[in-house]
Design a protein around this motif. Structure first.
Motif, PDB file in Angstrom:
ATOM      1  N   GLY A 221      30.430 -45.615 -93.383  1.00  0.00           N
ATOM      2  CA  GLY A 221      31.582 -46.171 -92.684  1.00  0.00           C
ATOM      3  C   GLY A 221      32.817 -46.313 -93.528  1.00  0.00           C
ATOM      4  N   ALA A 222      32.907 -45.588 -94.646  1.00  0.00           N
ATOM      5  CA  ALA A 222      34.045 -45.673 -95.563  1.00  0.00           C
ATOM      6  C   ALA A 222      34.277 -47.096 -96.049  1.00  0.00           C
ATOM      7  CB  ALA A 222      35.311 -45.115 -94.919  1.00  0.00           C
ATOM      8  N   PRO A 223      33.334 -47.660 -96.823  1.00  0.00           N
ATOM      9  CA  PRO A 223      33.514 -49.009 -97.365  1.00  0.00           C
ATOM     10  C   PRO A 223      34.728 -49.041 -98.280  1.00  0.00           C
ATOM     11  CG  PRO A 223      31.755 -47.876 -98.527  1.00  0.00           C
ATOM     12  CD  PRO A 223      32.138 -47.001 -97.372  1.00  0.00           C
ATOM     13  N   TYR A 224      35.449 -50.168 -98.248  1.00  0.00           N
ATOM     14  CA  TYR A 224      36.659 -50.229 -99.064  1.00  0.00           C
ATOM     15  C   TYR A 224      36.856 -51.598 -99.712  1.00  0.00           C
ATOM     16  CZ  TYR A 224      41.443 -49.600-100.626  1.00  0.00           C
ATOM     17  OH  TYR A 224      42.570 -49.520-101.403  1.00  0.00           O
ATOM     18  N   ALA A 225      37.209 -52.608 -98.935  1.00  0.00           N
ATOM     19  CA  ALA A 225      37.489 -53.922 -99.524  1.00  0.00           C
ATOM     20  C   ALA A 225      36.183 -54.665 -99.801  1.00  0.00           C
ATOM     21  CB  ALA A 225      38.379 -54.740 -98.592  1.00  0.00           C
ATOM     22  N   LEU A 226      36.229 -55.561-100.803  1.00  0.00           N
ATOM     23  CA  LEU A 226      35.031 -56.246-101.265  1.00  0.00           C
ATOM     24  C   LEU A 226      35.373 -57.661-101.688  1.00  0.00           C
ATOM     25  CD1 LEU A 226      32.024 -56.135-102.255  1.00  0.00           C
ATOM     26  CD2 LEU A 226      32.909 -55.206-104.404  1.00  0.00           C
ATOM     27  N   ALA A 227      34.557 -58.628-101.234  1.00  0.00           N
ATOM     28  CA  ALA A 227      34.691 -60.022-101.666  1.00  0.00           C
ATOM     29  C   ALA A 227      33.292 -60.584-101.879  1.00  0.00           C
ATOM     30  CB  ALA A 227      35.450 -60.847-100.634  1.00  0.00           C
ATOM     31  N   TYR A 228      33.190 -61.548-102.778  1.00  0.00           N
ATOM     32  CA  TYR A 228      31.882 -62.106-103.134  1.00  0.00           C
ATOM     33  C   TYR A 228      31.878 -63.612-102.946  1.00  0.00           C
ATOM     34  CZ  TYR A 228      28.042 -63.744-106.114  1.00  0.00           C
ATOM     35  OH  TYR A 228      26.928 -64.383-106.591  1.00  0.00           O
ATOM     36  N   ASP A 229      30.828 -64.118-102.277  1.00  0.00           N
ATOM     37  CA  ASP A 229      30.615 -65.543-102.072  1.00  0.00           C
ATOM     38  C   ASP A 229      29.527 -65.997-103.040  1.00  0.00           C
ATOM     39  OD1 ASP A 229      29.843 -68.077-101.254  1.00  0.00           O
ATOM     40  OD2 ASP A 229      29.935 -67.615 -99.113  1.00  0.00           O
ATOM     41  N   PRO A 230      29.898 -66.699-104.137  1.00  0.00           N
ATOM     42  CA  PRO A 230      28.905 -67.053-105.149  1.00  0.00           C
ATOM     43  C   PRO A 230      27.937 -68.137-104.707  1.00  0.00           C
ATOM     44  CG  PRO A 230      31.021 -68.051-105.680  1.00  0.00           C
ATOM     45  CD  PRO A 230      31.251 -67.157-104.496  1.00  0.00           C
ATOM     46  N   HIS A 231      28.294 -68.920-103.692  1.00  0.00           N
ATOM     47  CA  HIS A 231      27.404 -69.985-103.239  1.00  0.00           C
ATOM     48  C   HIS A 231      26.296 -69.459-102.348  1.00  0.00           C
ATOM     49  CE1 HIS A 231      30.806 -73.190-103.873  1.00  0.00           C
ATOM     50  NE2 HIS A 231      30.389 -72.630-104.989  1.00  0.00           N
TER      51      HIS A 231
ATOM     52  N   VAL B  86      31.757 -56.501 -97.369  1.00  0.00           N
ATOM     53  CA  VAL B  86      32.334 -55.169 -97.511  1.00  0.00           C
ATOM     54  C   VAL B  86      32.947 -54.756 -96.173  1.00  0.00           C
ATOM     55  CG1 VAL B  86      31.887 -52.754 -98.085  1.00  0.00           C
ATOM     56  CG2 VAL B  86      30.545 -54.566 -99.191  1.00  0.00           C
ATOM     57  N   THR B  87      34.213 -54.339 -96.205  1.00  0.00           N
ATOM     58  CA  THR B  87      34.828 -53.843 -94.977  1.00  0.00           C
ATOM     59  C   THR B  87      34.587 -52.343 -94.844  1.00  0.00           C
ATOM     60  OG1 THR B  87      37.008 -53.343 -95.938  1.00  0.00           O
ATOM     61  CG2 THR B  87      36.646 -55.587 -95.107  1.00  0.00           C
ATOM     62  N   LEU B  88      34.399 -51.893 -93.606  1.00  0.00           N
ATOM     63  CA  LEU B  88      34.179 -50.486 -93.284  1.00  0.00           C
ATOM     64  C   LEU B  88      35.396 -49.994 -92.514  1.00  0.00           C
ATOM     65  CD1 LEU B  88      30.459 -50.723 -92.085  1.00  0.00           C
ATOM     66  CD2 LEU B  88      31.347 -50.481 -94.421  1.00  0.00           C
ATOM     67  N   THR B  89      36.229 -49.216 -93.193  1.00  0.00           N
ATOM     68  CA  THR B  89      37.505 -48.831 -92.589  1.00  0.00           C
ATOM     69  C   THR B  89      37.350 -47.724 -91.552  1.00  0.00           C
ATOM     70  OG1 THR B  89      37.900 -47.394 -94.506  1.00  0.00           O
ATOM     71  CG2 THR B  89      38.901 -49.586 -94.538  1.00  0.00           C
ATOM     72  N   ALA B  90      36.256 -46.994 -91.570  1.00  0.00           N
ATOM     73  CA  ALA B  90      36.059 -45.929 -90.581  1.00  0.00           C
ATOM     74  C   ALA B  90      35.529 -46.460 -89.252  1.00  0.00           C
ATOM     75  CB  ALA B  90      35.105 -44.866 -91.115  1.00  0.00           C
ATOM     76  N   THR B  91      35.031 -47.716 -89.258  1.00  0.00           N
ATOM     77  CA  THR B  91      34.427 -48.267 -88.038  1.00  0.00           C
ATOM     78  C   THR B  91      34.985 -49.627 -87.639  1.00  0.00           C
ATOM     79  OG1 THR B  91      32.620 -49.255 -89.340  1.00  0.00           O
ATOM     80  CG2 THR B  91      32.259 -47.040 -88.448  1.00  0.00           C
ATOM     81  N   ASN B  92      35.971 -50.159 -88.400  1.00  0.00           N
ATOM     82  CA  ASN B  92      36.521 -51.487 -88.119  1.00  0.00           C
ATOM     83  C   ASN B  92      35.400 -52.532 -88.044  1.00  0.00           C
ATOM     84  OD1 ASN B  92      39.282 -50.705 -87.929  1.00  0.00           O
ATOM     85  ND2 ASN B  92      38.933 -49.957 -85.857  1.00  0.00           N
ATOM     86  N   GLN B  93      34.695 -52.655 -89.176  1.00  0.00           N
ATOM     87  CA  GLN B  93      33.613 -53.633 -89.281  1.00  0.00           C
ATOM     88  C   GLN B  93      33.634 -54.278 -90.655  1.00  0.00           C
ATOM     89  OE1 GLN B  93      30.265 -50.946 -88.378  1.00  0.00           O
ATOM     90  NE2 GLN B  93      29.871 -52.173 -86.554  1.00  0.00           N
ATOM     91  N   VAL B  94      32.974 -55.439 -90.745  1.00  0.00           N
ATOM     92  CA  VAL B  94      32.709 -56.067 -92.037  1.00  0.00           C
ATOM     93  C   VAL B  94      31.227 -56.390 -92.071  1.00  0.00           C
ATOM     94  CG1 VAL B  94      33.200 -58.439 -91.267  1.00  0.00           C
ATOM     95  CG2 VAL B  94      33.461 -57.834 -93.685  1.00  0.00           C
ATOM     96  N   VAL B  95      30.607 -56.145 -93.233  1.00  0.00           N
ATOM     97  CA  VAL B  95      29.175 -56.348 -93.392  1.00  0.00           C
ATOM     98  C   VAL B  95      28.938 -57.311 -94.547  1.00  0.00           C
ATOM     99  CG1 VAL B  95      26.928 -55.233 -93.684  1.00  0.00           C
ATOM    100  CG2 VAL B  95      28.812 -53.969 -92.625  1.00  0.00           C
ATOM    101  N   GLY B  96      28.041 -58.271 -94.330  1.00  0.00           N
ATOM    102  CA  GLY B  96      27.664 -59.204 -95.380  1.00  0.00           C
ATOM    103  C   GLY B  96      26.295 -58.861 -95.925  1.00  0.00           C
TER     104      GLY B  96
END
Length: 326
Positions: free
Chosen positions: A253-263, A269-279
């Motif tokens: 899905g063309a992953p691009y942006a990334l953020a991390y929750d340390p708790h 990860v955002t998927l720019t080809a499908t307009n989704q975010v996956v945790g």
């Protein structure tokens, strides 16, 4: 779920993984082109959670101290108070290429102006520091030292109280800086590599290939580096000392942006080809998908509040900023 075989294990053992200069014999191609997000399709599924009206956004960062989400599109920064959902705007001398937050401040790299801009998130006041070489990312190492990636000079410099202390050159396209342990690891988007740099001496360690087109990376609480390989459609995990590619997990899905929750040990990860975010739960031996949400269009940036777990996905085409509470 599938796990891919890691082909490059240790930078100290496999010198072919190094990307220290343009003469690297294993350089993938003579024409280096950085990977970019996919052009997202029209949104057909309503975004999960709440969508707040905000300008088109390229970079996003969250500051827990002031509960401020910082959104950067052009030279105007939008400061969103996540408690009241109110916004303020402050203007920078130029358009930032890199954006960080820490302890009530934001740090923006302005390559076209040869400046770093520091923003007080309580007052929105902006102060600037001149840095020659086209800074594209910067991170404070301590109260006196700041590491800066330079686009024009293809180098990384360490500033002490605003003055250059050491400089490490011969990168292709240094883009992001990731302090882990004693080193600052440099994500080079053109060479799609990671290379450790000793900030005290400026010495460059052995580099390691980072997939087929790495774009964004973060560090986690296990002293690992997580990187998105947009072109190779995967999530990579690297340990350090020595630099080793531990995991390569497929993320279509063309992953691009990334953020991390340390708790919660979640990599978003955002998927720019499908307009989704996956945790992904990244605490175990391989990532485990825990959440998947439809997003605003063109989700090129994401941030997370480590206290509440709320995820903020910003649209690069002006669809607003989405707030999701898993």
């Amino acid at each position: 779920m599938r796990r891919l075989v890691i082909t490059c294990l240790a930078a100290t053992l496999l010198t072919g993984c190094g990307t220290n200069d343009a003469s690297d014999p294993l350089q993938v191609t003579d024409r280096l082109v950085a990977a970019t997000p996919a052009t997202a399709p029209p949104v057909t599924t309503p975004p999960a959670g709440t969508v707040l009206p905000t300008p088109p956004t390229r970079l996003t960062a969250y500051d827990p101290d002031t509960h401020t989400l910082v959104l950067a599109g052009t030279h105007d920064l939008t400061l969103l108070d996540t408690r009241t959902r109110t916004t303020r705007t402050t203007t920078l001398p130029g358009t930032p290429a890199g954006l960080r937050t820490e302890a009530g401040h934001a740090l923006a790299a302005l390559p076209d102006q040869d400046q770093l801009a520091r923003i007080d998130l309580r007052t929105a006041a902006v102060t600037t520091t001149p840095v020659h070489g086209g800074p594209v990312d910067a991170v404070d190492l301590d109260a006196h030292r700041t590491a800066v990636a330079l686009r024009t000079t293809h180098a990384v410099t360490i500033l002490r109280d605003g003055q250059p202390q050491t400089t490490t050159d011969k990168f292709q396209g240094p883009a992001q800086l990731l302090p882990v342990g004693h080193d600052v690891n440099v994500l080079d988007r053109l060479a799609t590599s990671l290379t450790p740099v000793d900030p005290t001496t400026g010495d460059k360690g052995a580099g390691l290939r980072a997939g087929e087109g790495a774009t964004n990376a973060v560090t986690d609480r296990y002293q690992r580096i997580l990187a998105v390989d947009t072109r190779g459609q995967s999530l990579l995990a690297f340990s350090v000392d020595p630099l080793i590619n531990k995991q390569r997990y497929p993320v279509p899905g063309a992953p691009y942006a990334l953020a991390y929750d340390p708790h919660r040990d979640l990599a978003w990860v955002t998927l720019t080809a499908t307009n989704q975010v996956v945790g992904y739960d990244i605490a175990g031996g391989e990532p485990q998908e825990r959440y998947r949400f439809p997003t605003v269009g063109q989700p090129n940036s994401v941030a997370v509040d480590p206290d509440t777990g709320e995820v903020y996905i910003a649209s690069a085409n002006g669809d607003g900023t989405q707030v999701v509470k898993p």
